[in-house]
Design a protein around this motif. Structure first.
Motif, PDB file in Angstrom:
ATOM      1  N   THR A 125       0.847  -1.193   0.000  1.00 20.00           N
ATOM      2  CA  THR A 125       0.000   0.000   0.000  1.00 20.00           C
ATOM      3  C   THR A 125       0.883   1.244   0.000  1.00 20.00           C
ATOM      4  N   PRO A 126       0.463   2.272  -0.695  1.00 22.29           N
ATOM      5  CA  PRO A 126       1.283   3.486  -0.801  1.00 22.29           C
ATOM      6  C   PRO A 126       1.248   4.306   0.482  1.00 22.29           C
ATOM      7  N   SER A 127       2.327   5.047   0.684  1.00 20.71           N
ATOM      8  CA  SER A 127       2.365   5.936   1.846  1.00 20.71           C
ATOM      9  C   SER A 127       1.926   7.347   1.469  1.00 20.71           C
ATOM     10  N   ALA A 128       1.998   7.673   0.192  1.00 22.73           N
ATOM     11  CA  ALA A 128       1.607   9.010  -0.254  1.00 22.73           C
ATOM     12  C   ALA A 128       0.204   8.971  -0.855  1.00 22.73           C
ATOM     13  N   ARG A 129      -0.518  10.078  -0.695  1.00 21.42           N
ATOM     14  CA  ARG A 129      -1.840  10.146  -1.310  1.00 21.42           C
ATOM     15  C   ARG A 129      -1.706  10.198  -2.817  1.00 21.42           C
ATOM     16  N   GLY A 130      -2.616   9.532  -3.484  1.00 15.14           N
ATOM     17  CA  GLY A 130      -2.607   9.547  -4.934  1.00 15.14           C
ATOM     18  C   GLY A 130      -1.769   8.441  -5.559  1.00 15.14           C
ATOM     19  N   ALA A 131      -0.953   7.771  -4.747  1.00 18.56           N
ATOM     20  CA  ALA A 131      -0.144   6.673  -5.292  1.00 18.56           C
ATOM     21  C   ALA A 131      -1.004   5.412  -5.367  1.00 18.56           C
ATOM     22  N   ALA A 132      -0.645   4.504  -6.253  1.00 13.85           N
ATOM     23  CA  ALA A 132      -1.436   3.297  -6.472  1.00 13.85           C
ATOM     24  C   ALA A 132      -0.919   2.134  -5.616  1.00 13.85           C
ATOM     25  N   THR A 133      -1.837   1.298  -5.206  1.00 12.98           N
ATOM     26  CA  THR A 133      -1.475   0.082  -4.492  1.00 12.98           C
ATOM     27  C   THR A 133      -0.822  -0.881  -5.478  1.00 12.98           C
ATOM     28  N   LEU A 134       0.291  -1.486  -5.059  1.00 15.88           N
ATOM     29  CA  LEU A 134       0.994  -2.436  -5.919  1.00 15.88           C
ATOM     30  C   LEU A 134       0.730  -3.854  -5.451  1.00 15.88           C
ATOM     31  N   TYR A 135       0.553  -4.754  -6.402  1.00 19.45           N
ATOM     32  CA  TYR A 135       0.357  -6.176  -6.119  1.00 19.45           C
ATOM     33  C   TYR A 135       1.539  -6.907  -6.732  1.00 19.45           C
ATOM     34  N   LYS A 136       2.465  -7.353  -5.863  1.00 23.61           N
ATOM     35  CA  LYS A 136       3.638  -8.077  -6.341  1.00 23.61           C
ATOM     36  C   LYS A 136       3.320  -9.564  -6.283  1.00 23.61           C
ATOM     37  N   ILE A 137       3.485 -10.238  -7.416  1.00 27.68           N
ATOM     38  CA  ILE A 137       3.174 -11.665  -7.459  1.00 27.68           C
ATOM     39  C   ILE A 137       4.421 -12.473  -7.818  1.00 27.68           C
ATOM     40  N   LYS A 138       4.447 -13.695  -7.295  1.00 25.91           N
ATOM     41  CA  LYS A 138       5.424 -14.689  -7.717  1.00 25.91           C
ATOM     42  C   LYS A 138       4.597 -15.770  -8.379  1.00 25.91           C
ATOM     43  N   ALA A 139       4.941 -16.095  -9.607  1.00 23.67           N
ATOM     44  CA  ALA A 139       4.170 -17.072 -10.371  1.00 23.67           C
ATOM     45  C   ALA A 139       5.108 -18.078 -11.011  1.00 23.67           C
ATOM     46  N   ARG A 140       4.577 -19.266 -11.261  1.00 25.01           N
ATOM     47  CA  ARG A 140       5.354 -20.334 -11.895  1.00 25.01           C
ATOM     48  C   ARG A 140       4.763 -20.651 -13.259  1.00 25.01           C
ATOM     49  N   ASN A 141       5.630 -20.659 -14.267  1.00 22.48           N
ATOM     50  CA  ASN A 141       5.210 -21.039 -15.611  1.00 22.48           C
ATOM     51  C   ASN A 141       4.870 -22.527 -15.574  1.00 22.48           C
TER      52      ASN A 141
END
Length: 189
Positions: free
Chosen positions: A29-45
């Protein structure tokens, strides 16, 4: 198209044209207003078995991969392969234990309720039910009178998986285990 905010573990999505299963999601989650929440994923082919890490904003998304789910039954294991049977056409196939990773520690012979993920008539992965019931084969003896406390102890299940269980459970007790996290959920009824 599935937005990043709806990603779930074990979801199969298409990344760079290949089917990938999401193994881990971290929400930043962002600390600054207006910034976007990031979803970091680890995936397996699912075809090459390579792992990748990517980050997506909550509004970005991925297409769900097109595959077919088929019910299968786990039959038995030999030296380094596990053997399965398709429940619809009764064809048998095998997969290397290394390909299945942690799933092996929740599977018992003749287990049903498993699904295979099939792409172009090739089984690329298997999926277990969210919970399985397994008996405890080894644990330290419980101390009499400690059943009211919230203390736990390690217990080895019939498949070799070790899980933390309440102190009052003894070998022979059947417990429910979450296959996604490997954690004890409760005593089987």
């Amino acid at each position: 198209m599935v937005p990043a905010k709806d990603f779930k573990r074990r979801m199969v999505v298409e990344i760079d044209g290949a089917p990938h299963m999401i193994e881990h999601i971290q929400v930043q989650t962002p600390s600054a207003r207006g910034a976007a929440t990031l979803y970091k994923i680890k995936a397996r082919n699912l075809k090459t078995k390579n792992r990748i890490e990517k980050a997506y904003r909550g509004t970005e998304g991925l297409n769900e991969s097109s595959f077919e789910r088929r019910p299968i039954q786990y039959l038995y294991r030999d030296a380094d392969e596990l053997h399965f049977m398709d429940a619809e056409d009764f064809t048998q196939f095998s997969m290397l234990a290394d390909e299945l990773g942690d799933l092996v520690s929740f599977m018992t012979e003749n287990m049903e309720g498993i699904e295979s993920l099939v792409v172009d008539d090739e089984v690329i992965a298997i999926e277990l039910p969210d919970t399985v019931e397994l008996p405890i084969v080894e644990s330290a003896p419980g101390v009499r009178g400690n059943s009211a406390t919230g203390r736990t102890k390690p217990a080895t299940l019939s498949t070799g998986h070790v899980v933390q269980v309440p102190e009052h459970l003894d070998p022979g007790a059947v417990v429910r285990v979450d296959t996604r996290t490997g954690e004890y959920l409760g005593r089987a009824t």
